[in-house]
Design an enzyme around this catalytic site. Sequence first.
Site, PDB file in Angstrom:
ATOM      1  N   ASP A 235      -4.416   1.070  -6.972  1.00 34.45           N
ATOM      2  CA  ASP A 235      -3.930   1.743  -5.875  1.00 34.45           C
ATOM      3  C   ASP A 235      -4.178   0.784  -4.625  1.00 34.45           C
ATOM      4  O   ASP A 235      -3.361   0.756  -3.769  1.00 34.45           O
ATOM      5  CB  ASP A 235      -4.673   3.098  -5.684  1.00 34.45           C
ATOM      6  CG  ASP A 235      -4.520   3.889  -6.883  1.00 34.45           C
ATOM      7  OD1 ASP A 235      -3.529   4.179  -7.554  1.00 34.45           O
ATOM      8  OD2 ASP A 235      -5.545   4.179  -7.774  1.00 34.45           O
TER       9      ASP A 235
ATOM     10  N   HIS B 231      -8.137   9.093  -8.428  1.00 33.05           N
ATOM     11  CA  HIS B 231      -6.795   7.940  -8.889  1.00 33.05           C
ATOM     12  C   HIS B 231      -5.701   8.972  -9.179  1.00 33.05           C
ATOM     13  O   HIS B 231      -5.673   9.440 -10.786  1.00 33.05           O
ATOM     14  CB  HIS B 231      -7.160   7.027  -9.920  1.00 33.05           C
ATOM     15  CG  HIS B 231      -5.926   6.578 -10.522  1.00 33.05           C
ATOM     16  ND1 HIS B 231      -5.165   5.736  -9.954  1.00 33.05           N
ATOM     17  CD2 HIS B 231      -5.291   6.665 -11.969  1.00 33.05           C
ATOM     18  CE1 HIS B 231      -4.062   5.288 -10.612  1.00 33.05           C
ATOM     19  NE2 HIS B 231      -4.137   6.168 -11.734  1.00 33.05           N
TER      20      HIS B 231
END
Length: 328
Positions: free
Chosen positions: A159, A187
């Site tokens: 990410d 996440h």
Amino acid sequence: PVSPVNVTVTGAAGQIGYALLFRIASGQLLGADVPVRLRLLEITPALKAAEGTAMELDDCAFPLLQGIDITDDANVAFDGTNVGLLVGARPRTKGMERGDLLEANGGIFKPQGKAINDHAADDVKVLVVGNPANTNALIAQAAAPDVPAERFTAMTRLDHNRALTQLAKKTGSTVADIKKLTIWGNHSATQYPDIFHAEISGKNAAQVVNDEKWLADEFIPTVAKRGAAIIDARGASSAASAANAAIDHVHTWVNGTAEGDWASMGIPSDGSYGVPEGIISSFPVTTKDGAYEIVQGLEINEFSRTRIDASVKELSDERDAVRGLGLI
Ligand code: NAI
């Protein structure tokens, strides 16, 4: 001769495993002068495929690769492990409720945590990649009471890397110009990529962008939904970039962050920034000598606070759910 570092990879015959193992064996995980021994853990039906990958690893004749063991027994796979990359997980299938998903993954990560507790090396470092990564890491950590909790981490580096490139493209800069970006929280789709403390060539990134609407309506959703966009485009999930992020995560943890920069890691909270102690949430961290520290003293504005709280709430709910299932 230097004794090799034992690196265990679970789900070794999967997509990410295939993109990851060759890079570990070539020296990109730990350094070009560190010999490694690979331990591949798979479920029994996938052992043959793992053997095929091991044949290819042999055929690369990597000078640093000192051996490969393949097993379906977690107690064997984690024996003497210095670095554990927990990639294999139970994916969510159609119609599966969250409780079922957490329970199925508990059946994987609880015994693996116990095997790490009982057999891994004293300096073991664990990265959980398999989703739901943060909560799977919590399950494994809870099953390993003799291992310091901070050794269990979850991957939000993909990410982080996705956010770096989106920000570079928006501002006409390069990823190398950007520092101090942060992924907060889970996440998952609720993650919060934060540019308010980031710098682009030394200037505050939020001021350079100067477009809160872009942040809220484009940047954040693009980063958070990138996994789905890759599946849509490629017809398969992101494997090479996930493997790359796993390499980055461990390399940073072992070798340190650069002066004036930090990284994002999912780690057990110590209560910093109002994140309940114990849940595994992503924070800005600096690393040195194989240990990490949460970057302290950042001012969190209203825009960020709401988003961090939402993601942390999701993690707290997941923790309550796995507690309810007796998994922690
Ligand atoms: P995959 O399905 O290709 O491979 C998973 C492998 O794990 C399979 O070979 C399977 O046999 C194995 N496995 C299942 N249960 C196991 C167990 N108990 N012990 C050992 N091995 C086991 O999946 P892929 O693409 O490699 O992804 C793996 C995981 O990584 C997924 O959970 C995926 O959602 C997650 N992921 C996480 C990312 C992150 O940023 N944290 C990014 C991308 C993927």
